[in-house]
Write a protein that holds these residues in place. Structure first.
Motif, PDB file in Angstrom:
ATOM      1  N   THR A   1       3.411   1.735   4.708  1.00 36.44           N
ATOM      2  CA  THR A   1       3.356   3.161   5.022  1.00 36.44           C
ATOM      3  C   THR A   1       3.362   4.016   3.763  1.00 36.44           C
ATOM      4  O   THR A   1       3.256   5.241   3.820  1.00 36.44           O
ATOM      5  CB  THR A   1       4.539   3.588   5.912  1.00 36.44           C
ATOM      6  OG1 THR A   1       5.743   3.208   5.248  1.00 36.44           O
ATOM      7  CG2 THR A   1       4.456   2.933   7.272  1.00 36.44           C
ATOM      8  N   SER A   2       3.501   3.363   2.611  1.00 42.65           N
ATOM      9  CA  SER A   2       3.392   4.063   1.337  1.00 42.65           C
ATOM     10  C   SER A   2       3.010   3.024   0.293  1.00 42.65           C
ATOM     11  O   SER A   2       2.728   1.880   0.626  1.00 42.65           O
ATOM     12  CB  SER A   2       4.708   4.761   0.980  1.00 42.65           C
ATOM     13  OG  SER A   2       4.519   5.547  -0.181  1.00 42.65           O
ATOM     14  N   SER A   3       2.963   3.429  -0.966  1.00 42.46           N
ATOM     15  CA  SER A   3       2.564   2.485  -2.024  1.00 42.46           C
ATOM     16  C   SER A   3       3.247   2.893  -3.318  1.00 42.46           C
ATOM     17  O   SER A   3       3.761   4.013  -3.437  1.00 42.46           O
ATOM     18  CB  SER A   3       1.043   2.537  -2.216  1.00 42.46           C
ATOM     19  OG  SER A   3       0.688   3.831  -2.691  1.00 42.46           O
ATOM     20  N   GLY A   4       3.214   2.016  -4.283  1.00 43.08           N
ATOM     21  CA  GLY A   4       3.782   2.344  -5.590  1.00 43.08           C
ATOM     22  C   GLY A   4       3.094   3.556  -6.191  1.00 43.08           C
ATOM     23  O   GLY A   4       3.748   4.463  -6.727  1.00 43.08           O
TER      24      GLY A   4
ATOM     25  N   PHE B   1      -6.957  -1.138 -12.192  1.00 36.21           N
ATOM     26  CA  PHE B   1      -6.723  -2.308 -13.049  1.00 36.21           C
ATOM     27  C   PHE B   1      -5.677  -3.286 -12.507  1.00 36.21           C
ATOM     28  O   PHE B   1      -5.430  -4.301 -13.134  1.00 36.21           O
ATOM     29  CB  PHE B   1      -6.297  -1.914 -14.486  1.00 36.21           C
ATOM     30  CG  PHE B   1      -7.373  -1.212 -15.272  1.00 36.21           C
ATOM     31  CD1 PHE B   1      -8.536  -1.886 -15.631  1.00 36.21           C
ATOM     32  CD2 PHE B   1      -7.227   0.113 -15.652  1.00 36.21           C
ATOM     33  CE1 PHE B   1      -9.526  -1.246 -16.363  1.00 36.21           C
ATOM     34  CE2 PHE B   1      -8.213   0.765 -16.376  1.00 36.21           C
ATOM     35  CZ  PHE B   1      -9.366   0.083 -16.735  1.00 36.21           C
ATOM     36  N   ASN B   2      -5.019  -2.968 -11.363  1.00 29.42           N
ATOM     37  CA  ASN B   2      -3.994  -3.927 -10.923  1.00 29.42           C
ATOM     38  C   ASN B   2      -4.556  -4.998  -9.989  1.00 29.42           C
ATOM     39  O   ASN B   2      -3.836  -5.883  -9.566  1.00 29.42           O
ATOM     40  CB  ASN B   2      -2.784  -3.208 -10.297  1.00 29.42           C
ATOM     41  CG  ASN B   2      -3.177  -2.288  -9.168  1.00 29.42           C
ATOM     42  OD1 ASN B   2      -4.230  -2.465  -8.570  1.00 29.42           O
ATOM     43  ND2 ASN B   2      -2.333  -1.311  -8.876  1.00 29.42           N
TER      44      ASN B   2
ATOM     45  N   TYR C   1      -3.413  -0.387   0.644  1.00 29.50           N
ATOM     46  CA  TYR C   1      -4.198  -1.604   0.915  1.00 29.50           C
ATOM     47  C   TYR C   1      -4.605  -2.305  -0.375  1.00 29.50           C
ATOM     48  O   TYR C   1      -4.737  -3.523  -0.413  1.00 29.50           O
ATOM     49  CB  TYR C   1      -5.436  -1.249   1.764  1.00 29.50           C
ATOM     50  CG  TYR C   1      -5.108  -0.272   2.867  1.00 29.50           C
ATOM     51  CD1 TYR C   1      -4.049  -0.539   3.747  1.00 29.50           C
ATOM     52  CD2 TYR C   1      -5.791   0.930   3.005  1.00 29.50           C
ATOM     53  CE1 TYR C   1      -3.701   0.372   4.741  1.00 29.50           C
ATOM     54  CE2 TYR C   1      -5.445   1.843   3.988  1.00 29.50           C
ATOM     55  CZ  TYR C   1      -4.395   1.559   4.852  1.00 29.50           C
ATOM     56  OH  TYR C   1      -4.041   2.464   5.809  1.00 29.50           O
ATOM     57  N   THR C   2      -4.842  -1.531  -1.459  1.00 25.36           N
ATOM     58  CA  THR C   2      -5.268  -2.200  -2.701  1.00 25.36           C
ATOM     59  C   THR C   2      -4.089  -2.909  -3.371  1.00 25.36           C
ATOM     60  O   THR C   2      -4.287  -3.926  -4.033  1.00 25.36           O
ATOM     61  CB  THR C   2      -5.928  -1.214  -3.693  1.00 25.36           C
ATOM     62  OG1 THR C   2      -4.997  -0.183  -4.038  1.00 25.36           O
ATOM     63  CG2 THR C   2      -7.189  -0.611  -3.117  1.00 25.36           C
ATOM     64  N   GLU C   3      -2.869  -2.387  -3.226  1.00 21.37           N
ATOM     65  CA  GLU C   3      -1.730  -3.066  -3.865  1.00 21.37           C
ATOM     66  C   GLU C   3      -1.480  -4.445  -3.237  1.00 21.37           C
ATOM     67  O   GLU C   3      -1.365  -5.430  -3.984  1.00 21.37           O
ATOM     68  CB  GLU C   3      -0.488  -2.159  -3.870  1.00 21.37           C
ATOM     69  CG  GLU C   3      -0.670  -1.001  -4.865  1.00 21.37           C
ATOM     70  CD  GLU C   3       0.493  -0.013  -4.923  1.00 21.37           C
ATOM     71  OE1 GLU C   3       1.486  -0.191  -4.188  1.00 21.37           O
ATOM     72  OE2 GLU C   3       0.408   0.945  -5.720  1.00 21.37           O
TER      73      GLU C   3
END
Ligand SMILES: NC(=O)c1ccc[n+]([C@@H]2O[C@H](COP(=O)([O-])OP(=O)(O)OC[C@H]3O[C@@H](n4cnc5c(N)ncnc54)[C@H](OP(=O)(O)O)[C@@H]3O)[C@@H](O)[C@H]2O)c1
Length: 216
Positions: A106-109, A126-127, A184-186
């Motif tokens: 529901t959130s991300s870094g 870049f991660n 979604y990308t993390e």
């Protein structure tokens, strides 16, 4: 561009070196030894120097944030005022032993970082690649079919800056949308790490998005 590196480890050390080789002015900061920062600057073979996080931030057009999540408070405190700066973050919100994301779904870094720095202009990039691929991708960068690299952010001009840096180190930048898409990308970055370090792909793994089918 003047690029400040906040965290000069596997990612920051390599990306800073490649930014310098691509013609940017780089300040390496935030490692446990000043000697290491000076060595990185010497070996970058470009316009690079060692400095404090405050020095890296002061003059920067763009900052690369490349620290373990547990070091975020410390490095941001040392960097000082980052209002108006483009902050390209490759930092993933990992727990202490790097086995799980501590923020997800529901959130991300990257979203938490943007909340912490309301006047900073955060882009996540870049991660989703292992650091081991960076040099090889840079060296092959004139080839036509470059590996993809997704980036997300809410501010168009910061994303333009990030896309340029992505291109300069040899990837094809793929705009994945606003910062909330980092939810979604993390986790995707963890999939890449799993394939790279525990699957058959090997750490030299990178990726490319293909278009299937024909346009009408
Ligand atoms: N490595 C990858 O392939 C990869 C891929 C995708 C995303 N990421 C993300 O990118 C971020 C950086 O990863 P990384 O692998 O580059 O980490 P890293 O190699 O551990 O680099 C972190 C940097 O922070 C410095 N540092 C740590 N504690 C410090 C302290 N107390 N004082 C001053 N400096 C300190 C380290 O110093 P030293 O140089 O002295 O150790 C190092 O330069 C992480 O959030 C990670 O999740 C990494």
């Amino acid at each position: 561009m003047r690029v400040g590196i906040l965290g000069s480890g596997l990612m920051g050390g390599k990306l800073g070196t490649l930014f310098a080789r691509a013609g940017h002015d780089v300040v390496f900061s935030y490692a446990r030894s000043e000697q290491k920062l000076k060595r990185l600057a010497r070996e970058a073979q470009g316009n690079a120097r060692a400095g404090s996080p405050g020095e890296a931030a002061r003059e920067a057009d763009a900052l690369l944030l490349a620290v373990h999540w547990s070091r975020l408070d410390d490095v941001l405190k040392q960097a000082g005022d980052v209002s108006g700066k483009v902050i390209v973050s490759c930092s993933l919100p990992m727990n202490a032993d790097d086995t799980a994301l501590v923020i997800a779904h529901t959130s991300s870094g990257a979203e938490q970082l943007a909340k912490r720095l309301p006047k900073g202009r955060v882009v996540s990039a870049f991660n989703t690649v292992p650091s081991e691929v960076l040099l090889g991708v840079f060296e092959a960068r004139r080839k036509t079919r470059r590996p993809s690299l997704v980036y997300c952010g809410d501010d168009a001009s910061s994303k333009k800056t990030a896309a340029q840096l992505i291109r300069d180190v040899g990837f094809d930048p793929v705009d994945a949308g606003p910062l909330r898409i980092t939810r979604y990308t993390e986790p995707f970055a963890l999939l890449v790490a799993q394939l790279a370090y525990e699957g058959d792909g090997g750490p030299e793994l990178a990726y490319r998005f293909e278009r299937f089918g024909r346009k009408a």
